[in-house]
Design a protein around this motif. Structure first.
Motif, PDB file in Angstrom:
ATOM      1  N   THR A  29      25.304 -21.319  33.115  1.00 53.11           N
ATOM      2  CA  THR A  29      26.360 -21.635  33.654  1.00 53.11           C
ATOM      3  C   THR A  29      26.378 -22.372  34.935  1.00 53.11           C
ATOM      4  O   THR A  29      27.241 -23.364  35.295  1.00 53.11           O
ATOM      5  CB  THR A  29      27.096 -20.224  34.309  1.00 53.11           C
ATOM      6  OG1 THR A  29      27.337 -19.312  33.354  1.00 53.11           O
ATOM      7  CG2 THR A  29      28.426 -20.113  34.846  1.00 53.11           C
ATOM      8  N   ARG A  33      18.041 -20.681  34.346  1.00 51.91           N
ATOM      9  CA  ARG A  33      18.067 -19.455  35.309  1.00 51.91           C
ATOM     10  C   ARG A  33      17.212 -18.360  34.294  1.00 51.91           C
ATOM     11  O   ARG A  33      17.576 -17.940  33.181  1.00 51.91           O
ATOM     12  CB  ARG A  33      19.251 -18.987  35.737  1.00 51.91           C
ATOM     13  CG  ARG A  33      19.040 -17.898  36.928  1.00 51.91           C
ATOM     14  CD  ARG A  33      20.491 -17.583  37.430  1.00 51.91           C
ATOM     15  NE  ARG A  33      21.018 -18.500  38.232  1.00 51.91           N
ATOM     16  CZ  ARG A  33      22.363 -18.488  38.776  1.00 51.91           C
ATOM     17  NH1 ARG A  33      22.622 -17.105  39.051  1.00 51.91           N
ATOM     18  NH2 ARG A  33      22.453 -19.356  39.575  1.00 51.91           N
ATOM     19  N   SER A  68      20.211 -17.398  42.940  1.00 50.79           N
ATOM     20  CA  SER A  68      21.619 -17.019  43.261  1.00 50.79           C
ATOM     21  C   SER A  68      21.726 -15.645  43.391  1.00 50.79           C
ATOM     22  O   SER A  68      20.940 -14.730  44.047  1.00 50.79           O
ATOM     23  CB  SER A  68      22.786 -17.647  42.690  1.00 50.79           C
ATOM     24  OG  SER A  68      23.991 -17.469  43.334  1.00 50.79           O
ATOM     25  N   HIS A  69      22.747 -15.073  42.530  1.00 49.31           N
ATOM     26  CA  HIS A  69      23.072 -13.504  42.439  1.00 49.31           C
ATOM     27  C   HIS A  69      21.820 -12.749  41.830  1.00 49.31           C
ATOM     28  O   HIS A  69      21.997 -11.405  41.885  1.00 49.31           O
ATOM     29  CB  HIS A  69      24.150 -13.121  42.185  1.00 49.31           C
ATOM     30  CG  HIS A  69      24.492 -13.339  40.681  1.00 49.31           C
ATOM     31  ND1 HIS A  69      24.637 -14.496  39.939  1.00 49.31           N
ATOM     32  CD2 HIS A  69      24.289 -12.260  39.419  1.00 49.31           C
ATOM     33  CE1 HIS A  69      24.574 -14.299  38.596  1.00 49.31           C
ATOM     34  NE2 HIS A  69      24.472 -12.830  38.440  1.00 49.31           N
ATOM     35  N   LYS A  78      19.617 -25.633  40.231  1.00 49.89           N
ATOM     36  CA  LYS A  78      20.901 -26.338  40.245  1.00 49.89           C
ATOM     37  C   LYS A  78      20.733 -27.644  40.347  1.00 49.89           C
ATOM     38  O   LYS A  78      19.978 -28.075  41.612  1.00 49.89           O
ATOM     39  CB  LYS A  78      21.962 -25.531  41.347  1.00 49.89           C
ATOM     40  CG  LYS A  78      22.159 -23.929  41.028  1.00 49.89           C
ATOM     41  CD  LYS A  78      22.912 -23.505  41.992  1.00 49.89           C
ATOM     42  CE  LYS A  78      23.482 -21.988  41.847  1.00 49.89           C
ATOM     43  NZ  LYS A  78      24.291 -21.421  42.498  1.00 49.89           N
ATOM     44  N   GLU A 374      36.653 -18.574  41.844  1.00 50.17           N
ATOM     45  CA  GLU A 374      36.554 -17.352  40.818  1.00 50.17           C
ATOM     46  C   GLU A 374      36.823 -15.882  41.572  1.00 50.17           C
ATOM     47  O   GLU A 374      36.415 -16.041  42.849  1.00 50.17           O
ATOM     48  CB  GLU A 374      34.941 -17.647  40.244  1.00 50.17           C
ATOM     49  CG  GLU A 374      34.718 -18.681  39.587  1.00 50.17           C
ATOM     50  CD  GLU A 374      33.313 -19.079  39.073  1.00 50.17           C
ATOM     51  OE1 GLU A 374      33.239 -18.726  37.816  1.00 50.17           O
ATOM     52  OE2 GLU A 374      32.318 -18.824  39.625  1.00 50.17           O
ATOM     53  N   ASN A 376      34.921 -13.815  41.592  1.00 56.48           N
ATOM     54  CA  ASN A 376      33.527 -13.313  42.304  1.00 56.48           C
ATOM     55  C   ASN A 376      33.304 -13.905  43.634  1.00 56.48           C
ATOM     56  O   ASN A 376      32.250 -13.651  44.154  1.00 56.48           O
ATOM     57  CB  ASN A 376      32.291 -13.310  41.411  1.00 56.48           C
ATOM     58  CG  ASN A 376      32.127 -14.840  40.974  1.00 56.48           C
ATOM     59  OD1 ASN A 376      32.634 -15.664  41.789  1.00 56.48           O
ATOM     60  ND2 ASN A 376      31.552 -15.196  40.116  1.00 56.48           N
ATOM     61  N   ARG A 502      32.587 -12.047  27.136  1.00 54.44           N
ATOM     62  CA  ARG A 502      32.047 -13.496  27.267  1.00 54.44           C
ATOM     63  C   ARG A 502      30.357 -13.380  27.397  1.00 54.44           C
ATOM     64  O   ARG A 502      29.957 -12.568  28.131  1.00 54.44           O
ATOM     65  CB  ARG A 502      32.405 -14.419  27.998  1.00 54.44           C
ATOM     66  CG  ARG A 502      32.509 -13.889  29.486  1.00 54.44           C
ATOM     67  CD  ARG A 502      33.157 -15.131  30.302  1.00 54.44           C
ATOM     68  NE  ARG A 502      32.039 -16.027  30.740  1.00 54.44           N
ATOM     69  CZ  ARG A 502      31.009 -15.912  31.502  1.00 54.44           C
ATOM     70  NH1 ARG A 502      30.950 -14.931  32.135  1.00 54.44           N
ATOM     71  NH2 ARG A 502      30.038 -16.874  31.534  1.00 54.44           N
ATOM     72  N   SER A 504      27.109 -14.031  29.433  1.00 56.35           N
ATOM     73  CA  SER A 504      26.694 -14.476  30.719  1.00 56.35           C
ATOM     74  C   SER A 504      25.954 -15.949  30.622  1.00 56.35           C
ATOM     75  O   SER A 504      25.258 -15.928  29.450  1.00 56.35           O
ATOM     76  CB  SER A 504      25.975 -13.378  31.382  1.00 56.35           C
ATOM     77  OG  SER A 504      25.356 -14.059  32.350  1.00 56.35           O
ATOM     78  N   GLY A 505      26.040 -16.698  31.403  1.00 61.40           N
ATOM     79  CA  GLY A 505      25.326 -18.088  31.397  1.00 61.40           C
ATOM     80  C   GLY A 505      24.242 -17.959  32.472  1.00 61.40           C
ATOM     81  O   GLY A 505      23.507 -18.965  32.711  1.00 61.40           O
ATOM     82  N   THR A 506      23.880 -16.696  33.072  1.00 61.97           N
ATOM     83  CA  THR A 506      22.851 -16.726  34.197  1.00 61.97           C
ATOM     84  C   THR A 506      22.086 -15.364  33.991  1.00 61.97           C
ATOM     85  O   THR A 506      21.039 -15.357  34.538  1.00 61.97           O
ATOM     86  CB  THR A 506      23.660 -16.416  35.645  1.00 61.97           C
ATOM     87  OG1 THR A 506      24.586 -15.148  35.583  1.00 61.97           O
ATOM     88  CG2 THR A 506      24.419 -17.701  35.906  1.00 61.97           C
ATOM     89  N   ARG A 511      29.145  -9.870  29.095  1.00 63.16           N
ATOM     90  CA  ARG A 511      30.076  -9.483  30.159  1.00 63.16           C
ATOM     91  C   ARG A 511      31.299  -8.880  29.452  1.00 63.16           C
ATOM     92  O   ARG A 511      31.993  -9.538  28.682  1.00 63.16           O
ATOM     93  CB  ARG A 511      30.297 -10.418  31.186  1.00 63.16           C
ATOM     94  CG  ARG A 511      29.095 -10.827  31.864  1.00 63.16           C
ATOM     95  CD  ARG A 511      29.406 -11.461  33.273  1.00 63.16           C
ATOM     96  NE  ARG A 511      28.414 -12.212  33.903  1.00 63.16           N
ATOM     97  CZ  ARG A 511      27.229 -11.937  34.625  1.00 63.16           C
ATOM     98  NH1 ARG A 511      27.339 -10.506  34.677  1.00 63.16           N
ATOM     99  NH2 ARG A 511      26.423 -12.612  35.064  1.00 63.16           N
TER     100      ARG A 511
HETATM  101  C1  G16 Z   1      26.882 -18.753  38.647  1.00 60.98           C
HETATM  102  C2  G16 Z   1      27.964 -19.673  38.694  1.00 60.98           C
HETATM  103  C3  G16 Z   1      29.487 -19.004  38.935  1.00 60.98           C
HETATM  104  C4  G16 Z   1      29.392 -18.018  37.876  1.00 60.98           C
HETATM  105  C5  G16 Z   1      28.286 -17.121  38.014  1.00 60.98           C
HETATM  106  C6  G16 Z   1      28.063 -16.108  36.918  1.00 60.98           C
HETATM  107  O1  G16 Z   1      27.026 -18.037  40.102  1.00 60.98           O
HETATM  108  O2  G16 Z   1      27.896 -20.734  39.763  1.00 60.98           O
HETATM  109  O3  G16 Z   1      30.429 -20.062  38.606  1.00 60.98           O
HETATM  110  O4  G16 Z   1      30.768 -17.216  38.086  1.00 60.98           O
HETATM  111  O5  G16 Z   1      27.181 -17.750  37.918  1.00 60.98           O
HETATM  112  O6  G16 Z   1      28.133 -16.558  35.758  1.00 60.98           O
HETATM  113  P1  G16 Z   1      27.845 -15.776  34.368  1.00 60.98           P
HETATM  114  O7  G16 Z   1      29.023 -15.035  34.260  1.00 60.98           O
HETATM  115  O8  G16 Z   1      28.004 -16.896  33.293  1.00 60.98           O
HETATM  116  O9  G16 Z   1      26.595 -15.054  34.263  1.00 60.98           O
HETATM  117  P2  G16 Z   1      25.844 -17.827  41.115  1.00 60.98           P
HETATM  118  O10 G16 Z   1      26.363 -17.648  42.224  1.00 60.98           O
HETATM  119  O11 G16 Z   1      24.952 -16.899  40.611  1.00 60.98           O
HETATM  120  O12 G16 Z   1      24.927 -19.210  40.947  1.00 60.98           O
END
Ligand code: G16
Length: 547
Positions: A29, A33, A68-69, A78, A374, A376, A502, A504-506, A511
């Protein structure tokens, strides 16, 4: 020749950052990561890619080392394009090819990108680098710089900065300072000045109204906010918690924890009725909250932030007599009540995109004023060139009547307060504080704009999250077979219900989101859908249990 020498250098240096054989990573996303131990080669190679991107665009490119989170053990990268945006899908593809090339195939992939993009290798390259507070960020940013230098790129290492600060620097640099000065001090000054301009003339603003509690998630945002405090003079009375002095990054605190768990973070001395906010690990997200006198927790997430900001902007546009089109961009996670309020009560245009700031940012660019958030808490506001010019002209026009002129000045300072390159917890926080002050609103007034539908977010572990494929801005699944039909049947059992899943991309999870008329119903639905995912999409480990 010149290029041959560069390739030789890349070849030698890349041997110091070897790729574990067979390791394949997906561009997610917000970039790559995963666990920090798997990222050394990725960083080196993203240094190469950023240098190529800089040569191609003849502009400065940014690279931020952060996860990030995610938990402390993870890290990530990034990439920031010339105007502070995320890189384009084509270049995400190159990033994936470079990151996954085996050691002996790296040069071939590199040459292929150079050829496909017809890159002039004699062109100079500049890369801005930043990092978050994770232990692994130091060494990973060195690997990144190694990559930049081995291809002859020049670098500026900003060291510890928030992700949005790095985006801001890149944009300032590439606009030759029109957006601002490409220094941390310049960032603090621009934002603080705009904030003080907006709030200084608010009549009867008491010290109590300036009180704000901030949960810094034990991350970079905490460090940077404490640096900024002196610039804000007495405009805010901030109490900073989870400030990096002892606690663990994102652990039981931070914006993601507060939003997903729908509860207060650990380590914040909350007082009933007082405004609190939480940043995430790289300070590009923010959520607000408070507890009422009965001890009930109230969350004001990205949807509530978007509503507050777009209401404020719409009112100012009317007062200024400016005919500019305003839109709000959300994702599938947006609470149904927020979308209903924006469309039916506020009558603004609402768009829904896939998760990921890059998608929202893109959609917001299509309007004079695009507010994107978003749920979040990740978001910002984009003003088109036309919008900025119209506001500027009106603010300077001497014949303008008082109300119009006042509104134009407020709009002008609002534009200056917003980091338009990406969501920015510090900038968003100052904007929200200014809006509340200007409108004379408390956090309780803000919360009362609409009532969220009860909702629940869960995670399900599956063998391969790519088994899930989605469509319609991630609101429906197309595979695995039968999953969407199962979700549809489950949703029908509840009132005012909606649910989607969906990958997750992180994080390595699927999710699940559900909302319904009661919390019990939302919790039941989220659990039932989790079970369907587990059974139909290759769940691993124990079957999901009800909360
Ligand atoms: C990143 C993206 C956000 C996304 C979040 C969660 O946030 O920048 O746009 O909402 O990941 O993504 P996913 O649901 O695909 O895991 P951050 O703050 O972790 O960089």
């Amino acid at each position: 020749n010149y290029t041959m020498a560069q390739f030789k250098e890349v070849s030698q240096k890349s041997a110091l950052h070897p790729k574990p054989v067979g390791l394949v990573l997906q561009y997610g996303t917000a970039g790559f990561r995963t666990n920090a131990t798997q990222l050394d080669h990725v960083m080196f190679r993203m240094g190469l890619l950023a240098t190529l991107r800089s040569k191609k665009t003849k502009a400065t490119i940014g690279v931020m080392v952060t996860a990030s989170h995610n938990p402390e053990e993870d890290n990530g990268v990034k990439l920031v394009d010339p105007m502070g945006e995320m890189v384009t899908p084509t270049w995400e593809g190159y990033a994936t090819e470079l990151a996954n090339a085996e050691q002996d195939g790296l040069l071939a992939v590199l040459k292929d990108v150079i050829e496909r993009e017809a890159i002039n290798m004699a062109q100079e390259a500049y890369v801005f680098v930043g990092k978050d507070t994770r232990r692994s960020s130091e060494i990973l940013s060195k690997a990144l710089l190694d990559g930049v230098h081995s291809l002859g790129g020049q670098s500026k290492d900003y060291g510890l900065v928030t992700t949005p600060q790095l985006h801001y620097m890149v944009c300032c640099q590439n606009t030759q300072g029109r957006y601002g000065e490409a220094t941390i001090k310049g960032y603090y000054q621009k934002l603080s000045n705009a904030f003080l301009q907006l709030t200084n003339n608010v009549p009867n603003r008491t010290d109590d109204q300036k009180v704000l509690l901030v949960d810094g998630a034990n991350g970079i945002g905490a460090l940077k906010l404490s640096e900024m405090v002196t610039y804000l003079k007495n405009g805010l009375q901030l109490s900073l918690f989870n400030d990096c002095s002892s606690g663990k990054l994102n652990h039981l605190c931070g914006a993601d924890y507060v939003k997903v768990q729908q509860r207060a973070p650990k380590g914040v001395d909350m007082v009933a009725g007082e405004r609190c906010c939480s940043y995430d690990g790289d300070a590009d997200r923010i959520v607000y909250y408070y507890t009422d006198s009965a001890g009930r927790f109230h969350l004001l997430d990205g949807d509530k932030i978007a509503t507050l900001i777009s209401t404020y902007l719409k009112e100012l546009l009317i007062q200024a007599g400016l005919d500019l089109q305003i839109a709000v961009v959300q994702t599938a996670y947006a609470n149904g009540s927020s979308t209903h309020y924006l469309e039916d009560v506020m009558k603004v245009i609402v768009r829904c995109t896939k998760t990921g700031v890059k998608h929202l940012h893109h959609a917001a660019q299509e309007f004079d004023i695009g507010v994107y958030f978003e749920a979040n808490g990740h978001g910002t506001v984009l003003f088109s060139k036309t919008a900025e010019e119209k506001i500027e002209q009106l603010a300077q026009h001497s014949n303008t009547n008082d109300e119009k002129k006042r509104a134009a000045h407020l709009l002008q300072n609002t534009v200056n307060l917003i980091n338009q390159t990406v969501g920015d917890a510090i900038s968003d926080m100052l904007l929200i504080e200014a809006v509340l002050a200007v409108k004379g609103m408390t956090v309780q007034h803000w919360d009362a704009i609409y009532t969220d539908l009860p909702n629940r977010q869960l995670k399900v572990k599956v063998a391969d999250r790519r088994a899930i494929d989605t469509t319609d801005a991630e609101r429906r699944t197309v595979s695995p077979a039968g999953l969407q039909e199962a979700i549809d049947l489950l949703v029908k059992k509840h009132r005012q219900a909606r649910s989607f899943v969906r990958p997750s991309g992180t994080e390595d999870v699927v999710r699940v989101y559900a909302e319904a008329d009661t919390q019990e119903s939302a919790d039941d639905l989220a659990h039932e859908v989790s079970l369907a995912v587990y059974r139909l999409a290759g769940g691993v480990g124990e079957e999901p249990k009800h909360l």
